[in-house]
Motif scaffolding. Structure first.
Motif, PDB file in Angstrom:
ATOM      1  N   TYR A  86      12.256  -6.909  16.399  1.00 46.00           N
ATOM      2  CA  TYR A  86      12.695  -7.009  15.008  1.00 46.00           C
ATOM      3  C   TYR A  86      11.786  -7.959  14.227  1.00 46.00           C
ATOM      4  O   TYR A  86      11.368  -7.662  13.110  1.00 46.00           O
ATOM      5  CB  TYR A  86      14.142  -7.500  14.920  1.00 46.00           C
ATOM      6  CG  TYR A  86      15.152  -6.439  15.242  1.00 46.00           C
ATOM      7  CD1 TYR A  86      15.710  -5.645  14.246  1.00 46.00           C
ATOM      8  CD2 TYR A  86      15.568  -6.222  16.550  1.00 46.00           C
ATOM      9  CE1 TYR A  86      16.644  -4.672  14.532  1.00 46.00           C
ATOM     10  CE2 TYR A  86      16.507  -5.243  16.858  1.00 46.00           C
ATOM     11  CZ  TYR A  86      17.041  -4.471  15.840  1.00 46.00           C
ATOM     12  OH  TYR A  86      17.964  -3.501  16.135  1.00 46.00           O
ATOM     13  N   GLU A  87      11.506  -9.103  14.819  1.00 48.09           N
ATOM     14  CA  GLU A  87      10.636 -10.082  14.159  1.00 48.09           C
ATOM     15  C   GLU A  87       9.253  -9.478  13.916  1.00 48.09           C
ATOM     16  O   GLU A  87       8.671  -9.620  12.828  1.00 48.09           O
ATOM     17  CB  GLU A  87      10.519 -11.349  14.993  1.00 48.09           C
ATOM     18  CG  GLU A  87       9.644 -12.403  14.349  1.00 48.09           C
ATOM     19  CD  GLU A  87       9.616 -13.701  15.130  1.00 48.09           C
ATOM     20  OE1 GLU A  87       9.023 -14.671  14.605  1.00 48.09           O
ATOM     21  OE2 GLU A  87      10.173 -13.778  16.247  1.00 48.09           O
ATOM     22  N   LYS A  88       8.731  -8.798  14.913  1.00 43.79           N
ATOM     23  CA  LYS A  88       7.400  -8.191  14.792  1.00 43.79           C
ATOM     24  C   LYS A  88       7.365  -7.184  13.650  1.00 43.79           C
ATOM     25  O   LYS A  88       6.435  -7.184  12.828  1.00 43.79           O
ATOM     26  CB  LYS A  88       7.012  -7.520  16.114  1.00 43.79           C
ATOM     27  CG  LYS A  88       5.633  -6.914  16.093  1.00 43.79           C
ATOM     28  CD  LYS A  88       5.278  -6.298  17.430  1.00 43.79           C
ATOM     29  CE  LYS A  88       3.872  -5.730  17.351  1.00 43.79           C
ATOM     30  NZ  LYS A  88       3.540  -4.819  18.381  1.00 43.79           N
ATOM     31  N   ILE A  89       8.372  -6.333  13.567  1.00 43.92           N
ATOM     32  CA  ILE A  89       8.432  -5.331  12.498  1.00 43.92           C
ATOM     33  C   ILE A  89       8.501  -6.015  11.130  1.00 43.92           C
ATOM     34  O   ILE A  89       7.769  -5.656  10.207  1.00 43.92           O
ATOM     35  CB  ILE A  89       9.635  -4.387  12.694  1.00 43.92           C
ATOM     36  CG1 ILE A  89       9.418  -3.492  13.916  1.00 43.92           C
ATOM     37  CG2 ILE A  89       9.880  -3.547  11.451  1.00 43.92           C
ATOM     38  CD1 ILE A  89      10.668  -2.760  14.371  1.00 43.92           C
ATOM     39  N   ALA A  90       9.384  -7.002  11.005  1.00 43.06           N
ATOM     40  CA  ALA A  90       9.549  -7.693   9.712  1.00 43.06           C
ATOM     41  C   ALA A  90       8.243  -8.345   9.266  1.00 43.06           C
ATOM     42  O   ALA A  90       7.827  -8.192   8.112  1.00 43.06           O
ATOM     43  CB  ALA A  90      10.655  -8.731   9.814  1.00 43.06           C
ATOM     44  N   LEU A  91       7.597  -9.043  10.173  1.00 43.83           N
ATOM     45  CA  LEU A  91       6.356  -9.739   9.811  1.00 43.83           C
ATOM     46  C   LEU A  91       5.224  -8.752   9.530  1.00 43.83           C
ATOM     47  O   LEU A  91       4.430  -8.948   8.607  1.00 43.83           O
ATOM     48  CB  LEU A  91       5.974 -10.743  10.892  1.00 43.83           C
ATOM     49  CG  LEU A  91       6.969 -11.899  11.083  1.00 43.83           C
ATOM     50  CD1 LEU A  91       6.569 -12.765  12.267  1.00 43.83           C
ATOM     51  CD2 LEU A  91       7.123 -12.731   9.824  1.00 43.83           C
ATOM     52  N   GLU A  92       5.151  -7.673  10.304  1.00 40.84           N
ATOM     53  CA  GLU A  92       4.119  -6.656  10.061  1.00 40.84           C
ATOM     54  C   GLU A  92       4.297  -5.982   8.705  1.00 40.84           C
ATOM     55  O   GLU A  92       3.329  -5.597   8.063  1.00 40.84           O
ATOM     56  CB  GLU A  92       4.128  -5.596  11.168  1.00 40.84           C
ATOM     57  CG  GLU A  92       3.503  -6.057  12.462  1.00 40.84           C
ATOM     58  CD  GLU A  92       3.585  -5.019  13.577  1.00 40.84           C
ATOM     59  OE1 GLU A  92       4.283  -3.985  13.412  1.00 40.84           O
ATOM     60  OE2 GLU A  92       2.962  -5.251  14.619  1.00 40.84           O
ATOM     61  N   LYS A  93       5.540  -5.857   8.271  1.00 44.88           N
ATOM     62  CA  LYS A  93       5.815  -5.207   6.986  1.00 44.88           C
ATOM     63  C   LYS A  93       5.711  -6.188   5.817  1.00 44.88           C
ATOM     64  O   LYS A  93       5.888  -5.778   4.670  1.00 44.88           O
ATOM     65  CB  LYS A  93       7.169  -4.522   7.015  1.00 44.88           C
ATOM     66  CG  LYS A  93       7.176  -3.338   7.967  1.00 44.88           C
ATOM     67  CD  LYS A  93       8.349  -2.442   7.730  1.00 44.88           C
ATOM     68  CE  LYS A  93       8.299  -1.226   8.613  1.00 44.88           C
ATOM     69  NZ  LYS A  93       7.414  -0.202   8.150  1.00 44.88           N
ATOM     70  N   GLY A  94       5.449  -7.469   6.116  1.00 48.94           N
ATOM     71  CA  GLY A  94       5.177  -8.403   5.026  1.00 48.94           C
ATOM     72  C   GLY A  94       6.135  -9.556   4.835  1.00 48.94           C
ATOM     73  O   GLY A  94       5.969 -10.335   3.891  1.00 48.94           O
ATOM     74  N   ALA A  95       7.136  -9.690   5.691  1.00 51.04           N
ATOM     75  CA  ALA A  95       8.009 -10.864   5.578  1.00 51.04           C
ATOM     76  C   ALA A  95       7.190 -12.126   5.847  1.00 51.04           C
ATOM     77  O   ALA A  95       6.249 -12.105   6.647  1.00 51.04           O
ATOM     78  CB  ALA A  95       9.165 -10.770   6.577  1.00 51.04           C
ATOM     79  N   VAL A  96       7.533 -13.216   5.166  1.00 41.93           N
ATOM     80  CA  VAL A  96       6.771 -14.450   5.347  1.00 41.93           C
ATOM     81  C   VAL A  96       7.343 -15.335   6.458  1.00 41.93           C
ATOM     82  O   VAL A  96       6.620 -16.147   7.033  1.00 41.93           O
ATOM     83  CB  VAL A  96       6.652 -15.259   4.030  1.00 41.93           C
ATOM     84  CG1 VAL A  96       5.817 -14.485   3.017  1.00 41.93           C
ATOM     85  CG2 VAL A  96       8.000 -15.617   3.459  1.00 41.93           C
ATOM     86  N   ARG A  97       8.626 -15.156   6.764  1.00 44.33           N
ATOM     87  CA  ARG A  97       9.240 -15.910   7.859  1.00 44.33           C
ATOM     88  C   ARG A  97      10.400 -15.102   8.435  1.00 44.33           C
ATOM     89  O   ARG A  97      10.942 -14.225   7.779  1.00 44.33           O
ATOM     90  CB  ARG A  97       9.763 -17.267   7.368  1.00 44.33           C
ATOM     91  CG  ARG A  97       8.665 -18.172   6.829  1.00 44.33           C
ATOM     92  CD  ARG A  97       8.864 -19.605   7.256  1.00 44.33           C
ATOM     93  NE  ARG A  97       7.737 -20.434   6.942  1.00 44.33           N
ATOM     94  CZ  ARG A  97       7.414 -20.913   5.742  1.00 44.33           C
ATOM     95  NH1 ARG A  97       8.131 -20.603   4.695  1.00 44.33           N
ATOM     96  NH2 ARG A  97       6.372 -21.706   5.587  1.00 44.33           N
ATOM     97  N   TYR A  98      10.781 -15.460   9.667  1.00 39.34           N
ATOM     98  CA  TYR A  98      11.873 -14.777  10.355  1.00 39.34           C
ATOM     99  C   TYR A  98      12.679 -15.832  11.100  1.00 39.34           C
ATOM    100  O   TYR A  98      12.152 -16.495  11.988  1.00 39.34           O
ATOM    101  CB  TYR A  98      11.294 -13.744  11.335  1.00 39.34           C
ATOM    102  CG  TYR A  98      12.321 -12.823  11.956  1.00 39.34           C
ATOM    103  CD1 TYR A  98      12.590 -11.580  11.395  1.00 39.34           C
ATOM    104  CD2 TYR A  98      13.002 -13.184  13.111  1.00 39.34           C
ATOM    105  CE1 TYR A  98      13.505 -10.714  11.974  1.00 39.34           C
ATOM    106  CE2 TYR A  98      13.921 -12.328  13.692  1.00 39.34           C
ATOM    107  CZ  TYR A  98      14.175 -11.097  13.118  1.00 39.34           C
ATOM    108  OH  TYR A  98      15.085 -10.252  13.686  1.00 39.34           O
TER     109      TYR A  98
END
Length: 127
Positions: A86-98
């Motif tokens: 989940y973290e990997k997907i969020a960060l790859e899609k542009g989230a700045v932090r998880y």
């Protein structure tokens, strides 16, 4: 004044976050679903979004992330999903932090988000 948009379908989480940011007099607004969040994007001056992953109506924080990125607003995830995927997907899609709920200091989290929102606010003032 810039605000942090908090998106979570759990009212207790939203209220806790609002109190946490309120103790530093930092303005927040909140939504419990994607459609309400989208309305706030269009009517409020948002500097940063903090969203949960799972949201009502078959929507996710990724829907929030996509909408925010179209407006150049950074997104931070605060979720119960502790799987690396989940973290990997969020960060790859542009989230700045998880952040994973319950696995950090909420005071440090608050201070980190306020610092991030203020940096963004200063950068946009210089443009």
């Amino acid at each position: 004044m810039k605000k942090i948009l908090l998106v979570d379908d759990d009212m207790a989480t939203l209220q806790g976050l609002q109190m946490c940011f309120g103790s530093k007099n930092f303005p927040t607004i909140s939504a419990t679903n994607v459609s309400a969040a989208k309305q706030l994007f269009d009517t409020e001056d948002i500097s940063l979004v903090c969203t949960d992953w799972d949201l009502p109506g078959g929507k996710t924080g990724l829907d929030i992330l996509t909408y925010a990125r179209e407006r150049n607003i950074p997104v931070v995830f605060l979720t119960g999903h502790d799987e690396d995927s989940y973290e990997k997907i969020a960060l790859e899609k542009g989230a700045v932090r998880y952040y994973i709920k319950g696995q950090f200091s909420y005071l440090k989290f608050r201070d980190d988000l306020i610092e991030l929102a203020n940096k963004i606010g200063r950068a946009s003032c210089r443009e």
